[in-house]
Design a protein around this motif. Structure first.
Motif, short mmCIF file in Angstrom:
data_model
loop_
_atom_site.label_atom_id
_atom_site.label_comp_id
_atom_site.label_asym_id
_atom_site.label_seq_id
_atom_site.Cartn_x
_atom_site.Cartn_y
_atom_site.Cartn_z
N ASP A 283 11.52 -20.57 53.41
CA ASP A 283 13.06 -20.57 53.95
C ASP A 283 13.13 -21.12 55.33
O ASP A 283 12.18 -20.51 56.30
N GLU A 284 13.35 -22.04 55.38
CA GLU A 284 13.77 -23.01 56.73
C GLU A 284 12.16 -23.24 57.38
O GLU A 284 12.30 -23.67 58.54
N SER A 285 11.19 -23.34 56.66
CA SER A 285 9.91 -23.95 57.06
C SER A 285 9.79 -25.28 57.37
O SER A 285 10.42 -26.12 56.72
N GLN A 286 9.10 -25.76 58.36
CA GLN A 286 9.07 -27.00 58.72
C GLN A 286 7.65 -27.76 58.17
O GLN A 286 7.72 -28.99 57.97
N TYR A 287 6.96 -26.93 57.56
CA TYR A 287 5.67 -27.72 56.72
C TYR A 287 5.48 -26.90 55.45
O TYR A 287 5.34 -25.85 55.42
N VAL A 288 5.64 -27.67 54.39
CA VAL A 288 5.16 -27.26 53.08
C VAL A 288 4.06 -27.92 52.73
O VAL A 288 3.56 -29.19 52.89
N ARG A 289 3.68 -27.19 51.64
CA ARG A 289 2.36 -28.02 50.70
C ARG A 289 2.42 -27.76 49.53
O ARG A 289 3.19 -27.00 48.95
N LEU A 290 2.12 -28.67 48.54
CA LEU A 290 2.23 -28.84 47.30
C LEU A 290 0.75 -29.01 46.64
O LEU A 290 -0.24 -29.35 46.96
N VAL A 291 0.48 -27.73 45.79
CA VAL A 291 -0.67 -27.79 45.06
C VAL A 291 -0.59 -27.89 43.63
O VAL A 291 0.28 -27.37 42.97
N LEU A 292 -1.46 -28.75 43.10
CA LEU A 292 -1.30 -29.18 41.81
C LEU A 292 -1.88 -28.04 40.68
O LEU A 292 -3.15 -27.71 41.00
N ALA A 293 -1.12 -27.33 40.08
CA ALA A 293 -1.87 -26.44 38.98
C ALA A 293 -2.51 -26.85 37.84
O ALA A 293 -3.26 -26.45 37.19
N THR A 294 -2.02 -28.27 37.62
CA THR A 294 -2.72 -28.85 36.48
C THR A 294 -2.91 -30.27 36.64
O THR A 294 -2.07 -30.85 37.65
N PRO A 295 -3.73 -31.07 36.16
CA PRO A 295 -4.06 -32.46 36.67
C PRO A 295 -2.62 -33.18 36.47
O PRO A 295 -1.81 -32.92 35.67
N ALA A 296 -2.61 -34.51 37.35
CA ALA A 296 -1.30 -34.98 37.44
C ALA A 296 -1.62 -36.52 37.44
O ALA A 296 -2.50 -36.80 37.66
N TYR A 297 -0.50 -37.09 36.53
CA TYR A 297 -0.50 -38.46 36.37
C TYR A 297 0.41 -39.25 37.65
O TYR A 297 1.55 -38.88 37.68
N PHE A 298 -0.21 -39.95 38.38
CA PHE A 298 0.49 -41.01 39.61
C PHE A 298 0.16 -42.34 39.23
O PHE A 298 -0.73 -42.56 38.90
N ALA A 299 1.47 -43.09 39.20
CA ALA A 299 1.20 -44.45 38.93
C ALA A 299 0.59 -45.31 39.97
O ALA A 299 -0.22 -46.22 39.63
N LYS A 300 0.28 -44.75 41.13
CA LYS A 300 -0.59 -45.40 41.96
C LYS A 300 -1.76 -44.74 42.58
O LYS A 300 -2.20 -44.66 43.71
N GLY A 301 -2.31 -44.08 41.33
CA GLY A 301 -3.68 -43.47 41.66
C GLY A 301 -3.34 -42.12 42.17
O GLY A 301 -2.98 -41.12 41.55
#
Length: 262
Positions: free
Chosen positions: A122-140
């Protein structure tokens, strides 16, 4: 596994860390051991002679699940599809087709962000994203929902959140993870694809909105890019499931960031 099965070992492990009772060689060990692997050697057999094929020796690895393990899956079913009421049945699971018990659960807690973590966002200035499963991204390593300035764009607004805007600060990613499978139609292995591995962490600065929205709408939802390759449905198959949280930058990073803004 139920929360009770891992919260107690985690608390004990954290207490050992605080008391400095772990040996230097043990500090890199996770508080829960990984699943055991069952490795087996196989041969291919000629259909006509029932004899082993020449130079057709191969090895397979499979995960050995603990007896008390529960697996939870979220499935989207069309309204017109028939679904048995109060599902409870035995069916085969995995390559060895061993029996497992399938049942329907109305408890949605496994797919919701823990309340304490949601409050921390809530109202945090910094967030992080952790991948729980492998992800496909179009640009690697880079998602399509980040623009050239590493800021979230309209794709992010459409598929993940319109209220929140983020800017990538840095990412912690190991080497690509190979993902393949078996084609039942072609009767051959599928081509190996390069995926961003599970456990990769993306660190963001919040530029607009309340990131608590990410916990409410984006928890364990996919952040994979839509794959235009025929037969690849990463977003539908559970690739790129997201775990959102907070992080605290180093004071030197904050100072340099202010200088850049000036």
């Amino acid at each position: 596994m139920s929360p009770k099965s891992w919260t107690s070992p985690l608390a004990e492990w954290q207490q050992l860390v605080r008391d400095n009772k772990l040996d230097s060689t043990d500090k890199d060990v996770h508080f829960l051991p990984p699943f055991a692997l069952d490795e087996r050697d196989h041969i291919a057999v000629e259909a006509g002679t029932r004899m082993a094929k020449d130079q057709a020796l191969f090895t397979t690895q499979s995960i050995v699940f603990p007896p008390d393990l529960d697996m939870h899956a979220r499935v989207e079913i069309p309204q017109e599809a028939a679904w048995p009421m109060q599902l409870s049945t035995l069916h085969s699971l995995g390559g060895k087709r061993r029996l497992a018990h399938f049942s329907e659960s109305q408890d949605d807690q496994f797919w919701q962000c823990p309340e304490a973590l949601e409050q921390s966002l809530d109202e945090s200035q910094y967030v992080r994203l952790v991948l729980a499963t492998p992800a496909y991204f179009a640009k690697g390593w880079k998602p399509r929902w980040l623009d050239d300035e590493l800021c979230t764009n309209e794709i992010f607004a459409k598929e993940i959140s319109r209220e929140v805007k983020l800017q990538l600060v840095w990412a912690c990613i190991s080497r690509w993870q190979p993902v393949s499978g078996w084609s039942y139609s072609l009767k051959q292995p599928k081509a190996v694809r390069r995926m961003v591995p599970a456990g990769s962490v993306y660190f963001f600065k919040v530029t607009e909105g309340n990131p608590r929205e990410l916990a409410r709408r984006g928890w364990l939802n996919t952040v994979s890019d839509a794959n235009r390759r025929k037969g690849a449905f990463d977003k539908e198959d559970g690739f790129g499931l997201a775990l959102w949280g907070t992080w605290r930058p180093d004071e030197n990073d904050i100072d340099s960031e202010k200088e850049c803004e000036v």
